[in-house]
Motif scaffolding. Structure first.
Motif, PDB file in Angstrom:
ATOM      1  N   PRO A 178     -25.091 -28.339 -57.303  1.00 22.13           N
ATOM      2  CA  PRO A 178     -26.434 -28.540 -57.872  1.00 22.13           C
ATOM      3  C   PRO A 178     -26.844 -27.425 -58.823  1.00 22.13           C
ATOM      4  O   PRO A 178     -27.428 -27.673 -59.876  1.00 22.13           O
ATOM      5  N   ARG A 179     -26.516 -26.180 -58.480  1.00 24.88           N
ATOM      6  CA  ARG A 179     -26.878 -25.053 -59.332  1.00 24.88           C
ATOM      7  C   ARG A 179     -26.098 -25.108 -60.650  1.00 24.88           C
ATOM      8  O   ARG A 179     -26.652 -24.838 -61.722  1.00 24.88           O
ATOM      9  N   GLU A 180     -24.835 -25.477 -60.582  1.00 26.20           N
ATOM     10  CA  GLU A 180     -24.042 -25.595 -61.801  1.00 26.20           C
ATOM     11  C   GLU A 180     -24.571 -26.701 -62.698  1.00 26.20           C
ATOM     12  O   GLU A 180     -24.590 -26.566 -63.928  1.00 26.20           O
ATOM     13  N   ARG A 181     -25.037 -27.794 -62.090  1.00 23.69           N
ATOM     14  CA  ARG A 181     -25.618 -28.874 -62.903  1.00 23.69           C
ATOM     15  C   ARG A 181     -26.902 -28.403 -63.581  1.00 23.69           C
ATOM     16  O   ARG A 181     -27.182 -28.768 -64.723  1.00 23.69           O
ATOM     17  N   ASP A 182     -27.692 -27.581 -62.875  1.00 21.83           N
ATOM     18  CA  ASP A 182     -28.907 -27.030 -63.486  1.00 21.83           C
ATOM     19  C   ASP A 182     -28.552 -26.148 -64.674  1.00 21.83           C
ATOM     20  O   ASP A 182     -29.197 -26.207 -65.723  1.00 21.83           O
ATOM     21  N   VAL A 183     -27.528 -25.313 -64.506  1.00 19.05           N
ATOM     22  CA  VAL A 183     -27.104 -24.430 -65.600  1.00 19.05           C
ATOM     23  C   VAL A 183     -26.591 -25.262 -66.777  1.00 19.05           C
ATOM     24  O   VAL A 183     -26.912 -24.980 -67.939  1.00 19.05           O
ATOM     25  N   LEU A 184     -25.811 -26.301 -66.493  1.00 19.06           N
ATOM     26  CA  LEU A 184     -25.301 -27.173 -67.552  1.00 19.06           C
ATOM     27  C   LEU A 184     -26.449 -27.823 -68.311  1.00 19.06           C
ATOM     28  O   LEU A 184     -26.428 -27.905 -69.543  1.00 19.06           O
ATOM     29  N   ALA A 185     -27.459 -28.269 -67.598  1.00 21.80           N
ATOM     30  CA  ALA A 185     -28.622 -28.882 -68.242  1.00 21.80           C
ATOM     31  C   ALA A 185     -29.346 -27.879 -69.133  1.00 21.80           C
ATOM     32  O   ALA A 185     -29.810 -28.214 -70.228  1.00 21.80           O
ATOM     33  N   CYS A 186     -29.416 -26.630 -68.681  1.00 23.65           N
ATOM     34  CA  CYS A 186     -30.045 -25.584 -69.491  1.00 23.65           C
ATOM     35  C   CYS A 186     -29.235 -25.304 -70.750  1.00 23.65           C
ATOM     36  O   CYS A 186     -29.793 -25.046 -71.819  1.00 23.65           O
ATOM     37  N   LEU A 187     -27.907 -25.363 -70.642  1.00 28.81           N
ATOM     38  CA  LEU A 187     -27.069 -25.219 -71.835  1.00 28.81           C
ATOM     39  C   LEU A 187     -27.383 -26.335 -72.828  1.00 28.81           C
ATOM     40  O   LEU A 187     -27.460 -26.105 -74.038  1.00 28.81           O
ATOM     41  N   GLY A 188     -27.565 -27.530 -72.312  1.00 29.29           N
ATOM     42  CA  GLY A 188     -27.900 -28.659 -73.167  1.00 29.29           C
ATOM     43  C   GLY A 188     -29.236 -28.505 -73.865  1.00 29.29           C
ATOM     44  O   GLY A 188     -29.466 -29.090 -74.928  1.00 29.29           O
ATOM     45  N   ALA A 189     -30.124 -27.708 -73.272  1.00 31.04           N
ATOM     46  CA  ALA A 189     -31.429 -27.447 -73.883  1.00 31.04           C
ATOM     47  C   ALA A 189     -31.367 -26.304 -74.888  1.00 31.04           C
ATOM     48  O   ALA A 189     -32.378 -25.916 -75.476  1.00 31.04           O
ATOM     49  N   GLY A 190     -30.165 -25.730 -75.065  1.00 29.95           N
ATOM     50  CA  GLY A 190     -29.994 -24.669 -76.040  1.00 29.95           C
ATOM     51  C   GLY A 190     -30.415 -23.301 -75.570  1.00 29.95           C
ATOM     52  O   GLY A 190     -30.664 -22.411 -76.382  1.00 29.95           O
ATOM     53  N   LEU A 191     -30.474 -23.095 -74.248  1.00 33.44           N
ATOM     54  CA  LEU A 191     -30.917 -21.812 -73.720  1.00 33.44           C
ATOM     55  C   LEU A 191     -29.770 -20.806 -73.674  1.00 33.44           C
ATOM     56  O   LEU A 191     -28.628 -21.157 -73.408  1.00 33.44           O
ATOM     57  N   SER A 192     -30.094 -19.539 -73.907  1.00 37.73           N
ATOM     58  CA  SER A 192     -29.120 -18.459 -73.795  1.00 37.73           C
ATOM     59  C   SER A 192     -28.938 -18.098 -72.326  1.00 37.73           C
ATOM     60  O   SER A 192     -29.706 -18.547 -71.454  1.00 37.73           O
ATOM     61  N   ASN A 193     -27.955 -17.261 -72.030  1.00 36.14           N
ATOM     62  CA  ASN A 193     -27.760 -16.817 -70.646  1.00 36.14           C
ATOM     63  C   ASN A 193     -29.001 -16.136 -70.100  1.00 36.14           C
ATOM     64  O   ASN A 193     -29.395 -16.347 -68.944  1.00 36.14           O
ATOM     65  N   GLN A 194     -29.624 -15.305 -70.910  1.00 35.33           N
ATOM     66  CA  GLN A 194     -30.834 -14.610 -70.475  1.00 35.33           C
ATOM     67  C   GLN A 194     -31.953 -15.600 -70.171  1.00 35.33           C
ATOM     68  O   GLN A 194     -32.650 -15.477 -69.156  1.00 35.33           O
ATOM     69  N   GLN A 195     -32.119 -16.594 -71.033  1.00 38.90           N
ATOM     70  CA  GLN A 195     -33.168 -17.591 -70.815  1.00 38.90           C
ATOM     71  C   GLN A 195     -32.872 -18.449 -69.587  1.00 38.90           C
ATOM     72  O   GLN A 195     -33.789 -18.800 -68.838  1.00 38.90           O
ATOM     73  N   ILE A 196     -31.588 -18.785 -69.369  1.00 36.20           N
ATOM     74  CA  ILE A 196     -31.214 -19.557 -68.187  1.00 36.20           C
ATOM     75  C   ILE A 196     -31.508 -18.757 -66.917  1.00 36.20           C
ATOM     76  O   ILE A 196     -32.042 -19.280 -65.937  1.00 36.20           O
ATOM     77  N   ALA A 197     -31.166 -17.473 -66.952  1.00 42.17           N
ATOM     78  CA  ALA A 197     -31.419 -16.614 -65.793  1.00 42.17           C
ATOM     79  C   ALA A 197     -32.907 -16.573 -65.462  1.00 42.17           C
ATOM     80  O   ALA A 197     -33.304 -16.666 -64.283  1.00 42.17           O
TER      81      ALA A 197
END
Length: 220
Positions: free
Chosen positions: A159-178
């Motif tokens: 589930p956490r990896e899917r959340d991170v993948l979705a954030c990548l799709g939104a164009g977020l950087s690592n810092q923004q995802i964190a």
């Protein structure tokens, strides 16, 4: 700051190469180890010198930036940062599909170029900030539907990896995802690496495109 970043530059205009070299030389930890005037020479230099980052123009003689990107990434010679004149150039779409870590517009200022090379060298990838979400969305709209194998692989993510993948799709950087997911940036980087490995993708940009294709929504 990334230490000891070795860069190969490729552009068919000598004046542009000279300008890029001058800019990158201003960062003490970045060294331009080779310059190429076309894609074939860029691939050869990357094969011989094994730089950390290859900065490639899209339109070049003999071998264009797309084909050069495909060879460099497929052989694991370097991470590729593509430079383009137009923010929605169809050639850039193909370069991202070929595995480029990201792209910048040629009107990016000196600080932006240096920061982008550092970012790519860290394995994070970057897209010109002004067009990040627009580019990913436009690319996903023109791309074919995600294959069943990719959908199955995404379903197997935590589930956490899917959340991170979705954030990548939104164009977020690592810092923004964190920040969005309330976790350490180092943990975000680990999740991104695992996602790429599990989905057999070459770059976080490809992961972002897949997330768009699948319609994943980033947590708020």
């Amino acid at each position: 700051m990334t230490a000891g970043v070795r860069v190969v530059l490729a552009d068919d205009q000598a004046a542009v190469r000279a300008g890029l070299t001058l800019i990158l030389a201003s960062a003490p930890e970045i060294e331009v180890v080779g310059e190429a005037g076309d894609g074939e020479e860029a691939v050869r230099l990357c094969r011989d010198l094994r730089p950390d980052v290859a900065v490639l123009d899209v339109r070049m003689p003999r071998l264009d930036g797309i084909s050069a990107t495909r060879e460099i990434v497929a052989d694991g010679l370097a991470d590729v940062l593509v430079l383009t004149t137009f923010d929605l150039d169809e050639y850039v779409f193909a370069a991202l599909r070929a595995g480029a870590a990201g792209f910048l517009l040629k009107d990016t200022d000196a600080a932006g170029l240096v920061a982008a090379v550092r970012t790519v060298a860290r394995g994070e990838g970057i897209i010109a900030p002004a067009v990040t979400r627009r580019l990913i969305t436009a690319f996903a709209r023109t791309a074919p539907a995600a294959p069943a194998a990719a959908r199955s692989a995404v379903a197997a993510l935590t589930p956490r990896e899917r959340d991170v993948l979705a954030c990548l799709g939104a164009g977020l950087s690592n810092q923004q995802i964190a920040q969005r997911l309330a976790m350490a940036e180092s943990t975000t980087k680990t999740h991104v690496s695992r996602i790429l490995a599990k989905l057999e993708l070459r770059s976080r940009v490809q992961a972002a495109i897949l997330a768009q294709e699948l319609g994943l929504t980033a947590p708020q």
